[in-house]
Design a protein around this motif. Structure first.
Motif, PDB file in Angstrom:
ATOM      1  N   GLU A 112       8.664  12.208  23.581  1.00 23.28           N
ATOM      2  CA  GLU A 112       8.391  11.677  24.919  1.00 23.28           C
ATOM      3  C   GLU A 112       6.926  11.267  25.045  1.00 23.28           C
ATOM      4  OE1 GLU A 112       9.570  10.345  28.596  1.00 23.28           O
ATOM      5  OE2 GLU A 112      10.762  10.990  26.890  1.00 23.28           O
ATOM      6  N   ARG A 113       6.046  12.063  24.510  1.00 25.25           N
ATOM      7  CA  ARG A 113       4.618  11.739  24.585  1.00 25.25           C
ATOM      8  C   ARG A 113       4.308  10.467  23.802  1.00 25.25           C
ATOM      9  NH1 ARG A 113       2.701  17.910  23.370  1.00 25.25           N
ATOM     10  NH2 ARG A 113       3.139  18.734  25.442  1.00 25.25           N
ATOM     11  N   LEU A 114       4.902  10.322  22.633  1.00 26.93           N
ATOM     12  CA  LEU A 114       4.675   9.110  21.836  1.00 26.93           C
ATOM     13  C   LEU A 114       5.281   7.887  22.514  1.00 26.93           C
ATOM     14  CD1 LEU A 114       5.278  10.615  18.295  1.00 26.93           C
ATOM     15  CD2 LEU A 114       3.123   9.650  19.141  1.00 26.93           C
ATOM     16  N   ARG A 115       6.471   8.039  23.111  1.00 22.44           N
ATOM     17  CA  ARG A 115       7.074   6.912  23.846  1.00 22.44           C
ATOM     18  C   ARG A 115       6.140   6.426  24.951  1.00 22.44           C
ATOM     19  NH1 ARG A 115      11.663  10.062  23.755  1.00 22.44           N
ATOM     20  NH2 ARG A 115      13.153   9.360  22.240  1.00 22.44           N
ATOM     21  N   ARG A 116       5.549   7.374  25.678  1.00 20.75           N
ATOM     22  CA  ARG A 116       4.628   7.004  26.760  1.00 20.75           C
ATOM     23  C   ARG A 116       3.387   6.305  26.203  1.00 20.75           C
ATOM     24  NH1 ARG A 116       5.786   8.895  31.670  1.00 20.75           N
ATOM     25  NH2 ARG A 116       7.385  10.477  31.808  1.00 20.75           N
ATOM     26  N   ALA A 117       2.884   6.785  25.082  1.00 15.19           N
ATOM     27  CA  ALA A 117       1.698   6.165  24.479  1.00 15.19           C
ATOM     28  C   ALA A 117       1.995   4.745  24.003  1.00 15.19           C
ATOM     29  CB  ALA A 117       1.195   7.017  23.318  1.00 15.19           C
ATOM     30  N   LEU A 118       3.235   4.495  23.602  1.00  9.69           N
ATOM     31  CA  LEU A 118       3.620   3.178  23.085  1.00  9.69           C
ATOM     32  C   LEU A 118       4.176   2.259  24.169  1.00  9.69           C
ATOM     33  CD1 LEU A 118       5.372   4.437  19.851  1.00  9.69           C
ATOM     34  CD2 LEU A 118       3.233   3.140  19.951  1.00  9.69           C
ATOM     35  N   ALA A 119       4.439   2.797  25.348  1.00 13.41           N
ATOM     36  CA  ALA A 119       5.066   2.014  26.419  1.00 13.41           C
ATOM     37  C   ALA A 119       4.123   0.942  26.948  1.00 13.41           C
ATOM     38  CB  ALA A 119       5.490   2.931  27.561  1.00 13.41           C
ATOM     39  N   ALA A 150       0.828  -1.207   0.000  1.00 19.31           N
ATOM     40  CA  ALA A 150       0.000   0.000   0.000  1.00 19.31           C
ATOM     41  C   ALA A 150       0.859   1.251   0.000  1.00 19.31           C
ATOM     42  CB  ALA A 150      -0.904   0.006   1.227  1.00 19.31           C
ATOM     43  N   LYS A 151       0.399   2.267  -0.667  1.00 12.51           N
ATOM     44  CA  LYS A 151       1.114   3.545  -0.700  1.00 12.51           C
ATOM     45  C   LYS A 151       0.546   4.514   0.328  1.00 12.51           C
ATOM     46  CE  LYS A 151       2.936   3.248  -5.288  1.00 12.51           C
ATOM     47  NZ  LYS A 151       3.965   2.343  -5.083  1.00 12.51           N
ATOM     48  N   GLN A 152      -0.409   4.037   1.115  1.00 13.63           N
ATOM     49  CA  GLN A 152      -0.957   4.836   2.209  1.00 13.63           C
ATOM     50  C   GLN A 152      -1.545   3.894   3.249  1.00 13.63           C
ATOM     51  OE1 GLN A 152      -3.799   7.235   0.131  1.00 13.63           O
ATOM     52  NE2 GLN A 152      -5.485   5.883   0.626  1.00 13.63           N
ATOM     53  N   LEU A 153      -1.734   4.408   4.441  1.00 17.40           N
ATOM     54  CA  LEU A 153      -2.313   3.593   5.510  1.00 17.40           C
ATOM     55  C   LEU A 153      -3.787   3.331   5.212  1.00 17.40           C
ATOM     56  CD1 LEU A 153      -0.828   5.350   8.679  1.00 17.40           C
ATOM     57  CD2 LEU A 153       0.021   3.321   7.516  1.00 17.40           C
ATOM     58  N   THR A 154      -4.285   2.202   5.695  1.00 11.76           N
ATOM     59  CA  THR A 154      -5.721   1.941   5.563  1.00 11.76           C
ATOM     60  C   THR A 154      -6.463   2.906   6.483  1.00 11.76           C
ATOM     61  OG1 THR A 154      -5.791   0.354   7.374  1.00 11.76           O
ATOM     62  CG2 THR A 154      -5.279  -0.526   5.170  1.00 11.76           C
ATOM     63  N   ALA A 155      -7.749   3.001   6.311  1.00 13.99           N
ATOM     64  CA  ALA A 155      -8.554   3.892   7.151  1.00 13.99           C
ATOM     65  C   ALA A 155      -8.446   3.489   8.625  1.00 13.99           C
ATOM     66  CB  ALA A 155     -10.008   3.879   6.697  1.00 13.99           C
ATOM     67  N   ALA A 156      -8.464   2.188   8.902  1.00 11.45           N
ATOM     68  CA  ALA A 156      -8.370   1.712  10.290  1.00 11.45           C
ATOM     69  C   ALA A 156      -6.997   2.039  10.885  1.00 11.45           C
ATOM     70  CB  ALA A 156      -8.634   0.212  10.357  1.00 11.45           C
ATOM     71  N   GLU A 157      -5.916   1.825  10.109  1.00 17.10           N
ATOM     72  CA  GLU A 157      -4.566   2.131  10.592  1.00 17.10           C
ATOM     73  C   GLU A 157      -4.410   3.625  10.844  1.00 17.10           C
ATOM     74  OE1 GLU A 157      -2.051  -1.349   8.232  1.00 17.10           O
ATOM     75  OE2 GLU A 157      -2.502   0.556   7.227  1.00 17.10           O
ATOM     76  N   SER A 158      -4.920   4.411   9.916  1.00 15.30           N
ATOM     77  CA  SER A 158      -4.844   5.864  10.048  1.00 15.30           C
ATOM     78  C   SER A 158      -5.617   6.355  11.271  1.00 15.30           C
ATOM     79  CB  SER A 158      -5.385   6.514   8.774  1.00 15.30           C
ATOM     80  OG  SER A 158      -5.227   7.898   8.821  1.00 15.30           O
ATOM     81  N   SER A 159      -6.795   5.795  11.482  1.00 13.95           N
ATOM     82  CA  SER A 159      -7.630   6.174  12.617  1.00 13.95           C
ATOM     83  C   SER A 159      -6.960   5.823  13.947  1.00 13.95           C
ATOM     84  CB  SER A 159      -8.986   5.485  12.505  1.00 13.95           C
ATOM     85  OG  SER A 159      -9.782   5.769  13.616  1.00 13.95           O
ATOM     86  N   ALA A 160      -6.378   4.617  14.035  1.00 14.37           N
ATOM     87  CA  ALA A 160      -5.704   4.191  15.273  1.00 14.37           C
ATOM     88  C   ALA A 160      -4.494   5.077  15.555  1.00 14.37           C
ATOM     89  CB  ALA A 160      -5.281   2.730  15.170  1.00 14.37           C
ATOM     90  N   LEU A 161      -3.733   5.427  14.516  1.00 12.81           N
ATOM     91  CA  LEU A 161      -2.574   6.297  14.698  1.00 12.81           C
ATOM     92  C   LEU A 161      -3.001   7.696  15.118  1.00 12.81           C
ATOM     93  CD1 LEU A 161       0.492   6.736  14.439  1.00 12.81           C
ATOM     94  CD2 LEU A 161       0.093   7.333  12.033  1.00 12.81           C
ATOM     95  N   LEU A 162      -4.029   8.222  14.475  1.00 15.37           N
ATOM     96  CA  LEU A 162      -4.520   9.558  14.818  1.00 15.37           C
ATOM     97  C   LEU A 162      -5.046   9.595  16.259  1.00 15.37           C
ATOM     98  CD1 LEU A 162      -5.094  12.461  14.013  1.00 15.37           C
ATOM     99  CD2 LEU A 162      -7.264  11.695  13.035  1.00 15.37           C
ATOM    100  N   ALA A 209       0.191  14.729  20.648  1.00 17.31           N
ATOM    101  CA  ALA A 209       1.264  14.752  19.649  1.00 17.31           C
ATOM    102  C   ALA A 209       0.662  14.701  18.248  1.00 17.31           C
ATOM    103  CB  ALA A 209       2.213  13.591  19.876  1.00 17.31           C
ATOM    104  N   GLU A 210      -0.456  15.383  18.081  1.00 18.53           N
ATOM    105  CA  GLU A 210      -1.183  15.325  16.820  1.00 18.53           C
ATOM    106  C   GLU A 210      -0.333  15.817  15.640  1.00 18.53           C
ATOM    107  OE1 GLU A 210      -5.661  16.382  15.208  1.00 18.53           O
ATOM    108  OE2 GLU A 210      -5.134  16.790  17.283  1.00 18.53           O
ATOM    109  N   GLU A 211       0.604  16.742  15.904  1.00 19.15           N
ATOM    110  CA  GLU A 211       1.462  17.244  14.830  1.00 19.15           C
ATOM    111  C   GLU A 211       2.318  16.133  14.230  1.00 19.15           C
ATOM    112  OE1 GLU A 211       3.749  20.651  16.193  1.00 19.15           O
ATOM    113  OE2 GLU A 211       2.058  21.229  17.456  1.00 19.15           O
TER     114      GLU A 211
END
Length: 187
Positions: free
Chosen positions: A91-98, A31-43, A51-53
């Protein structure tokens, strides 16, 4: 597309080259872009940790939440460097993924007294892809073994080391003890 590779060995006496190796790539099937579900989960994850930016750059480079979860701490740092993710978002993303730390070994008595017991254990393994935050303390839960059909209440104390004295026990009584590790990110 055809690519030609060769290995160069450099030394003070000169250079040595391998024979050329040719490799042909096929058309991209992924895929050349994320699926809607992948994009939604990441957002959602980026929004939850303020860390929306970072969402735009991560999604453009096809790094969905599940892919980020597979990265080790060093790989995640390299990715953040390569993508120029702002330090405040890193740091915020690390905490979200921890993830919470794994379980320590079963506690073993190391010293027994009249109304206390000292226990020790081994820390949890630091292996695993998402151990970004070290263990900061241990929670020791203790309860007196009750008569059959009854359940005793758990008492709790905190300890900063892999050895802890559990005071205030009833002499001659039997107790259950369990230990959990705590890190800064997951508590």
């Amino acid at each position: 597309t055809e690519h030609v590779f060769r290995v160069v060995s450099k030394c003070p006496g000169g250079h040595s080259y391998s024979q050329p190796v040719r490799a042909t790539t096929r058309e991209a099937v992924w895929a050349k872009q994320l699926t809607a579900a992948e994009s939604s989960a990441l957002l959602d994850m980026c929004r939850e940790c303020w860390a929306e930016e970072a969402f735009e750059i991560l999604s453009k480079t096809l790094h969905d939440r599940d892919t980020l979860l597979l990265l080790s701490a060093d790989e995640l740092d390299e990715l953040f460097d390569r993508l120029n993710i702002l330090p405040k978002h890193r740091e915020r993303l690390r905490r979200a993924l921890a993830t919470p730390p794994g379980p320590p070994s079963s506690p073993l008595p190391s010293e027994k007294g009249f109304d206390y017991i000292e226990i020790s254990w081994s820390p949890p393994s630091a292996d695993g892809p998402r151990q970004y935050f070290p263990v900061i303390e241990y929670i020791i839960r203790v309860r007196k073994v009750a008569a059959e059909g009854e359940e005793g209440a758990w008492g709790e104390l905190r300890c900063g080391d892999v050895r802890c004295k559990v005071p205030g026990l009833e002499p001659g009584a039997e107790y259950e003890v369990c230990v959990a590790a705590v890190n800064e990110a997951c508590g």
